[in-house]
Design a protein around this motif. Structure first.
Motif, PDB file in Angstrom:
ATOM      1  N   PRO A 206       0.850  -1.195   0.000  1.00 45.22           N
ATOM      2  CA  PRO A 206       0.000   0.000   0.000  1.00 45.22           C
ATOM      3  C   PRO A 206       0.886   1.245   0.000  1.00 45.22           C
ATOM      4  O   PRO A 206       1.993   1.217   0.528  1.00 45.22           O
ATOM      5  CB  PRO A 206      -0.758  -0.103   1.317  1.00 45.22           C
ATOM      6  CG  PRO A 206       0.062  -0.978   2.178  1.00 45.22           C
ATOM      7  CD  PRO A 206       0.748  -1.937   1.259  1.00 45.22           C
ATOM      8  N   MET A 207       0.427   2.304  -0.628  1.00 44.45           N
ATOM      9  CA  MET A 207       1.252   3.505  -0.641  1.00 44.45           C
ATOM     10  C   MET A 207       0.611   4.623   0.148  1.00 44.45           C
ATOM     11  O   MET A 207      -0.608   4.645   0.336  1.00 44.45           O
ATOM     12  CB  MET A 207       1.548   3.927  -2.076  1.00 44.45           C
ATOM     13  CG  MET A 207       0.365   4.441  -2.859  1.00 44.45           C
ATOM     14  SD  MET A 207       0.781   4.742  -4.603  1.00 44.45           S
ATOM     15  CE  MET A 207       1.889   6.133  -4.502  1.00 44.45           C
ATOM     16  N   LEU A 208       1.451   5.527   0.615  1.00 41.59           N
ATOM     17  CA  LEU A 208       0.953   6.663   1.384  1.00 41.59           C
ATOM     18  C   LEU A 208      -0.005   7.485   0.522  1.00 41.59           C
ATOM     19  O   LEU A 208       0.257   7.718  -0.655  1.00 41.59           O
ATOM     20  CB  LEU A 208       2.105   7.572   1.785  1.00 41.59           C
ATOM     21  CG  LEU A 208       2.982   7.145   2.951  1.00 41.59           C
ATOM     22  CD1 LEU A 208       4.123   8.133   3.103  1.00 41.59           C
ATOM     23  CD2 LEU A 208       2.172   7.071   4.230  1.00 41.59           C
ATOM     24  N   SER A 209      -1.086   7.948   1.141  1.00 45.56           N
ATOM     25  CA  SER A 209      -2.053   8.765   0.404  1.00 45.56           C
ATOM     26  C   SER A 209      -1.387  10.023  -0.161  1.00 45.56           C
ATOM     27  O   SER A 209      -1.654  10.425  -1.280  1.00 45.56           O
ATOM     28  CB  SER A 209      -3.186   9.185   1.326  1.00 45.56           C
ATOM     29  OG  SER A 209      -3.905   8.067   1.735  1.00 45.56           O
TER      30      SER A 209
ATOM     31  N   SER B 209     -11.481   8.906  -2.656  1.00 44.89           N
ATOM     32  CA  SER B 209     -11.231   7.514  -2.274  1.00 44.89           C
ATOM     33  C   SER B 209      -9.806   7.289  -1.797  1.00 44.89           C
ATOM     34  O   SER B 209      -9.568   6.473  -0.920  1.00 44.89           O
ATOM     35  CB  SER B 209     -11.460   6.575  -3.456  1.00 44.89           C
ATOM     36  OG  SER B 209     -12.710   6.791  -4.018  1.00 44.89           O
ATOM     37  N   TYR B 210      -8.828   7.995  -2.400  1.00 47.00           N
ATOM     38  CA  TYR B 210      -7.441   7.615  -2.139  1.00 47.00           C
ATOM     39  C   TYR B 210      -6.563   8.703  -1.540  1.00 47.00           C
ATOM     40  O   TYR B 210      -5.609   8.407  -0.840  1.00 47.00           O
ATOM     41  CB  TYR B 210      -6.797   7.120  -3.431  1.00 47.00           C
ATOM     42  CG  TYR B 210      -7.493   5.914  -4.000  1.00 47.00           C
ATOM     43  CD1 TYR B 210      -7.463   4.709  -3.301  1.00 47.00           C
ATOM     44  CD2 TYR B 210      -8.197   5.980  -5.190  1.00 47.00           C
ATOM     45  CE1 TYR B 210      -8.119   3.594  -3.797  1.00 47.00           C
ATOM     46  CE2 TYR B 210      -8.842   4.869  -5.699  1.00 47.00           C
ATOM     47  CZ  TYR B 210      -8.807   3.677  -5.002  1.00 47.00           C
ATOM     48  OH  TYR B 210      -9.449   2.578  -5.487  1.00 47.00           O
TER      49      TYR B 210
ATOM     50  N   ASN C 201      -5.267  -3.076  -3.990  1.00 42.11           N
ATOM     51  CA  ASN C 201      -5.641  -2.914  -2.584  1.00 42.11           C
ATOM     52  C   ASN C 201      -6.395  -4.131  -2.059  1.00 42.11           C
ATOM     53  O   ASN C 201      -6.852  -4.133  -0.922  1.00 42.11           O
ATOM     54  CB  ASN C 201      -6.515  -1.668  -2.404  1.00 42.11           C
ATOM     55  CG  ASN C 201      -5.682  -0.418  -2.255  1.00 42.11           C
ATOM     56  OD1 ASN C 201      -4.472  -0.506  -2.044  1.00 42.11           O
ATOM     57  ND2 ASN C 201      -6.306   0.725  -2.355  1.00 42.11           N
TER      58      ASN C 201
ATOM     59  N   TYR D  74      -7.549  10.739   2.687  1.00 41.35           N
ATOM     60  CA  TYR D  74      -7.987   9.706   3.628  1.00 41.35           C
ATOM     61  C   TYR D  74      -8.482  10.318   4.915  1.00 41.35           C
ATOM     62  O   TYR D  74      -7.828  11.151   5.497  1.00 41.35           O
ATOM     63  CB  TYR D  74      -6.830   8.748   3.932  1.00 41.35           C
ATOM     64  CG  TYR D  74      -7.290   7.652   4.820  1.00 41.35           C
ATOM     65  CD1 TYR D  74      -7.065   7.755   6.199  1.00 41.35           C
ATOM     66  CD2 TYR D  74      -8.010   6.587   4.323  1.00 41.35           C
ATOM     67  CE1 TYR D  74      -7.536   6.776   7.042  1.00 41.35           C
ATOM     68  CE2 TYR D  74      -8.476   5.614   5.159  1.00 41.35           C
ATOM     69  CZ  TYR D  74      -8.243   5.709   6.517  1.00 41.35           C
ATOM     70  OH  TYR D  74      -8.722   4.743   7.366  1.00 41.35           O
TER      71      TYR D  74
ATOM     72  N   THR E 155      -2.644   5.220   4.162  1.00 42.15           N
ATOM     73  CA  THR E 155      -2.298   4.755   2.822  1.00 42.15           C
ATOM     74  C   THR E 155      -3.551   4.701   1.966  1.00 42.15           C
ATOM     75  O   THR E 155      -4.665   4.880   2.460  1.00 42.15           O
ATOM     76  CB  THR E 155      -1.663   3.348   2.833  1.00 42.15           C
ATOM     77  OG1 THR E 155      -2.703   2.390   3.039  1.00 42.15           O
ATOM     78  CG2 THR E 155      -0.612   3.215   3.913  1.00 42.15           C
ATOM     79  N   THR E 156      -3.351   4.429   0.693  1.00 42.40           N
ATOM     80  CA  THR E 156      -4.490   4.334  -0.220  1.00 42.40           C
ATOM     81  C   THR E 156      -5.362   3.129   0.119  1.00 42.40           C
ATOM     82  O   THR E 156      -6.475   3.010  -0.363  1.00 42.40           O
ATOM     83  CB  THR E 156      -4.009   4.193  -1.668  1.00 42.40           C
ATOM     84  OG1 THR E 156      -3.121   3.079  -1.739  1.00 42.40           O
ATOM     85  CG2 THR E 156      -3.284   5.433  -2.117  1.00 42.40           C
ATOM     86  N   ALA E 157      -4.835   2.227   0.939  1.00 39.29           N
ATOM     87  CA  ALA E 157      -5.625   1.065   1.336  1.00 39.29           C
ATOM     88  C   ALA E 157      -6.056   1.171   2.799  1.00 39.29           C
ATOM     89  O   ALA E 157      -6.330   0.172   3.445  1.00 39.29           O
ATOM     90  CB  ALA E 157      -4.826  -0.215   1.112  1.00 39.29           C
ATOM     91  N   GLY E 158      -6.060   2.382   3.343  1.00 37.85           N
ATOM     92  CA  GLY E 158      -6.469   2.568   4.724  1.00 37.85           C
ATOM     93  C   GLY E 158      -5.275   2.696   5.656  1.00 37.85           C
ATOM     94  O   GLY E 158      -4.161   2.977   5.211  1.00 37.85           O
TER      95      GLY E 158
ATOM     96  N   GLN F  77      -9.331  -5.243  -2.988  1.00 38.72           N
ATOM     97  CA  GLN F  77     -10.784  -5.082  -2.876  1.00 38.72           C
ATOM     98  C   GLN F  77     -11.484  -5.733  -4.076  1.00 38.72           C
ATOM     99  O   GLN F  77     -10.909  -5.783  -5.163  1.00 38.72           O
ATOM    100  CB  GLN F  77     -11.139  -3.591  -2.808  1.00 38.72           C
ATOM    101  CG  GLN F  77     -10.718  -2.985  -1.481  1.00 38.72           C
ATOM    102  CD  GLN F  77     -10.430  -1.500  -1.590  1.00 38.72           C
ATOM    103  OE1 GLN F  77     -10.353  -0.941  -2.674  1.00 38.72           O
ATOM    104  NE2 GLN F  77     -10.237  -0.877  -0.438  1.00 38.72           N
TER     105      GLN F  77
ATOM    106  N   GLN G 228       0.602   0.243  -7.942  1.00 39.31           N
ATOM    107  CA  GLN G 228      -0.242   1.417  -7.692  1.00 39.31           C
ATOM    108  C   GLN G 228       0.385   2.731  -8.113  1.00 39.31           C
ATOM    109  O   GLN G 228      -0.265   3.588  -8.690  1.00 39.31           O
ATOM    110  CB  GLN G 228      -0.556   1.478  -6.210  1.00 39.31           C
ATOM    111  CG  GLN G 228      -1.945   1.026  -5.937  1.00 39.31           C
ATOM    112  CD  GLN G 228      -2.333   1.318  -4.510  1.00 39.31           C
ATOM    113  OE1 GLN G 228      -2.033   2.346  -3.941  1.00 39.31           O
ATOM    114  NE2 GLN G 228      -3.022   0.363  -3.929  1.00 39.31           N
TER     115      GLN G 228
END
Lengths: 336, 490
Positions: A20-23, A332-333, A279, A336, B265-268, A281, A177
């Motif tokens: 996962p990457m930082l927002s 969404s991304y 992610n 957050y 993160t983009t995944a929470g 999902q 991503q």
């Protein structure tokens, strides 16, 4: 070295899932991509425009003025800059070097670099050095002289740097991503500019209508295609047969050409799905649904229907959908 | 190229006397002498271009907008023979070990105070002493994981410790980048020597971080916390993150929930286990320290105190590198390790002590007075160069707040030839030539499962002739530093 992830928090990838990457990183990745693409478009528009004016020869001052203003409106660059220089000098300088103009090439590149600097650890050294290099090139002492010597070469360098940057992005970054966000950025920006180029150029052309004789009209139509980097591929498809309706169809609905709106939307759909899948999902995300619907719409659209609805009205609807998609993406991304 | 070189009366790293280089410098002196000056200058320019294109810069705040500058790079490397290095390595290892034991002691039993080795007043009056850390258990009892000790060489050629930087020492990225550029610009010279590799530093740093991860983290998530893009050392933060493959976070990316630290993160939310923070204690947590800090993370100290996240370096290590505590490091070594110090301190007068203060005030024109609360070359009085009114000003300050000042005799730093070509380094008479410039040395020490001293370090150069101030904020440059392999072992 093993991956630095916590298995209790994150399922490592038997499905090839990305970390996962930082927002904030995703946000910067996105804007870096958009600004690079935007700089390329501005450079191309100006380059094509200068070439076009040479080709058509003397225009009435009013017409020439009007033509230059389409550049500003295509890039939503606000009011015409004031000054005593000829309009061509004023606008090309304003769109190239003016740091107070957020759409100028210099501003776009500076912002792309600022964003890249904020995620220096997330992108490859090659990407960074390319972007930093073009930044130093355009802000350096010799930039003005290079521009005076040959605006054509100058803009070509900017365009090539953007192409190089995109190539490096594809070849030095994992297609996870991070990469998806650069793709989303690129195609959103491309749709935006392409739609506005079609709108403004066809608008001017239809207003001038009867004033134009065939050769001049053809040169203008070629200008539209060139502005979208599409002249050569259009010819291969339709021969040198330049016709407004076909050109609009090509730029909006052409299936496999990376500059057509339909192609860009397909890529947006694919990339947003990629983000969601990485992610872990299973249900399509909000931006993915928007782009998916738009893709289906374009797939089954015909140019006759579009013209019946009105070209501008149709393009406005597409722009609305993409900006909704863009907003959904941020929600969404990024926020957050 | 060295015909006109003036050795002078300080210790010269390269020459014993004019025309007679030290043994380990002989090959490079030969090589440079065979080269014409234009060729050398071309290489120097090439190095500058490499630094600029890679964006290896630091930010200077001369006006409202920060300006990105490259850190001046001085092409002639500093060379340290194996036997000299062996001594430094042992000395530095001994020192970081004692400093860690001191931190552990000062925040728990305070034996060193009870046995009257250090005056408790000096500790409690230190701004860097953190009461919040008393009784807090830190993972593996390591406080200073990363240390960047400043060494200088006196006229006698002996190494002295000038300062222990046990908070967030910077500069290590320049060490690695200087080496990379050097190899590209001067491959032939480099290959003439057997230079010890430093490239595994990021790997060692990552292991040092993982060593202190909370026990519940099986595969710990490590991050670097940066104050952000406008910090002067931002390049270094991104460099280390990139080299280790970890995320570089800002305060706004982190959030504390139920005593755990997470990143957005983009995944929470994802849990974070180890934070290498490049942020001073003061800014870490607005709930605990400065409440106006927007750079930190609210609640971080609570998560830290209960052991759910590890901080590298620990909070409160500033007490160990406080300038008024520094004179006691040799005593610490004797007290905790029952050993004699391998590396000596520079003699230091503590103005808080009456007899020292008296001496300092009487000899202000011979001493360097340093403020205990400032670093980076700020807040200093170079007594022998200062004017009468500057000395008067310091006299008043010292009398008002004696705890805030220490004084040391002027150390005549060793010199090393630097290439002057009018851009980075200006020679005395404006010509292109080699001139001696003062240098110091900052090696980097990691304290994890074992102590690792990086073979090399940052050699900083005072680019102005005669200047003794090497700090980058005060117009210093740097050199690549080569530690040679032991010839007998190879």
């Amino acid at each position: 070295m093993t991956l630095i992830v916590d298995p209790s928090q994150y399922r490592p990838s038997d499905t090839g899932e990305a970390r996962p990457m930082l927002s904030r990183d995703a946000d910067s990745m996105f804007w870096m991509g958009r600004y690079v693409e935007r700089a390329e478009h501005v450079a191309r528009l100006l380059r094509v425009h200068l070439m076009l004016l040479t080709d058509v020869g003397d225009l009435t001052p009013v017409l020439e003025h009007q033509m230059w203003l389409t550049i500003l409106s295509s890039m939503r660059a606000g009011k015409e800059p004031e000054g005593s220089d000829p309009v061509s000098v004023r606008i090309s300088r304003y769109m190239t070097f003016d740091p107070s103009n957020p759409s100028s090439i210099v501003s776009c590149i500076a912002r792309a670099r600022e964003n890249a600097r904020a995620i220096r650890e997330s992108i490859s050294s090659e990407m960074w050095e390319c972007l930093n290099g073009v930044y130093l090139w355009i802000t350096g002492e010799e930039a003005g002289a290079r521009f005076e010597e040959s605006p054509d070469q100058f803009y070509a360098h900017i365009m090539n740097s953007s192409m190089l940057f995109q190539g490096l992005t594809d070849q030095t970054l994992a297609h996870d991503q991070r990469w998806y966000f650069t793709q989303i950025a690129k195609y959103l920006e491309r749709i935006d500019v392409t739609a506005r180029v079609i709108e403004t150029r066809f608008d001017v052309l239809s207003k001038m209508g009867a004033q134009l004789d065939q050769p001049i009209r053809n040169i203008h139509l070629m200008g539209v295609l060139r502005s979208c980097c599409s002249l050569e591929s259009y010819r291969r498809q339709h021969l040198a047969d330049l016709e407004g309706q076909r050109i609009a169809e090509y730029l909006i609905l052409q299936k496999d050409y990376p500059r057509s709106i339909r192609f860009c939307v397909e890529q947006l759909h694919r990339a947003t799905a990629g983000v969601r899948i990485s992610n872990g999902q299973h249900v399509p995300s909000a931006p993915e649904r928007i782009f998916g619907r738009l893709e289906a719409q374009l797939e089954y659209a015909s140019i006759d229907e579009i013209l019946a609805e009105g070209l501008n009205e149709y393009l406005t609807r597409i722009e609305q959908a993409t900006s909704e998609g863009s907003a959904a993406l941020q929600k969404s991304y990024f926020l957050y | 190229m060295f015909e006109q070189y003036h050795v002078g009366n300080v210790f010269d790293e390269m020459f014993i006397e004019p025309g007679k280089p030290r043994r380990h410098y002989a090959p490079i002196v030969q090589r440079l002498s065979d080269m014409d000056i234009d060729a050398f200058e071309r290489r120097r320019r090439m190095a500058d271009v490499l630094f600029r294109n890679q964006g290896i810069t630091f930010t200077v705040y001369s006006d409202k907008r920060g300006v990105e500058k490259i850190f001046p790079f001085d092409l002639v490397p500093r060379i340290i023979p194996a036997d000299e290095w062996e001594l430094l390595e042992r000395g530095l290892t001994q020192r970081i070990t004692a400093l860690n034991l001191f931190c552990q002691d000062i925040y728990h039993e305070q034996r060193i105070l009870r046995e009257k080795i250090i005056d408790p007043y000096l500790i409690y009056a230190a701004k860097s002493f953190r009461r919040e850390m008393i009784g807090v258990h830190v993972p593996k009892n390591v406080y200073i994981h990363i240390c960047g000790t400043d060494l200088v060489r006196g006229i006698d050629g002996k190494y002295y410790v000038l300062e222990d930087n046990g908070r967030t020492p910077s500069g290590v990225s320049y060490v690695l980048e200087n080496r990379a550029v050097m190899k590209r610009v001067f491959p032939a010279v480099f290959n003439q020597y057997r230079v010890r590799a430093i490239e595994d530093y990021p790997y060692n740093l990552l292991h040092t971080m993982r060593y202190v991860a909370p026990v519940h983290a099986i595969d710990p998530t490590c991050v670097i916390l940066t104050p952000g893009i406008y910090n002067s050392a931002y390049f270094e933060h991104t460099f280390l993150a990139r080299q280790m493959g970890v995320d570089l976070v800002e305060g706004q990316d982190l959030v504390v929930e139920n005593g755990f630290v997470y990143m957005r993160t983009t995944a929470g939310l994802r849990r974070v286990d180890v934070i290498y923070r490049r942020l001073d204690d003061d800014f870490l947590d607005p709930l605990c320290f400065r409440e106006d800090s927007v750079l930190g993370v609210a609640g971080l100290m609570n998560a830290y105190r209960v052991g759910n996240v590890a901080l590298v370096n620990a909070v409160g290590t500033g007490v160990a590198d406080d300038k008024a505590i520094y004179p006691f490091v040799p005593d610490m070594i004797r007290f905790y390790l029952s050993q004699e110090p391998i590396l000596e301190n520079v003699p230091t007068y503590i103005c808080a002590r009456e007899e020292d203060r008296k001496y300092v005030l009487e000899n202000l024109d011979k001493l360097v007075v340093k403020s205990t609360n400032e670093s980076g070359g700020y807040g200093m009085l170079m007594g022998h160069q200062a004017t009468e009114s500057q000395r008067e000003e310091f006299r008043e300050k010292i009398l008002k707040e004696p705890r805030d000042f220490i004084a040391q005799p002027v150390v005549e730093l060793s010199q090393h030839p630097s290439f002057c070509d009018g851009t980075n380094v200006i020679s005395g008479d404006g010509s292109r030539c080699f001139e001696g410039r003062r240098v110091d040395l900052r090696p980097y020490i990691l304290y994890g499962e074992k102590v690792i001293v990086m073979p090399g370090g940052l050699t900083r150069v005072a680019l102005r002739r005669g200047s003794l101030v090497v700090n980058s904020s005060q117009g210093g440059g740097s050199k690549d530093t080569w530690v040679l392999e032991d010839e007998e072992q190879s």
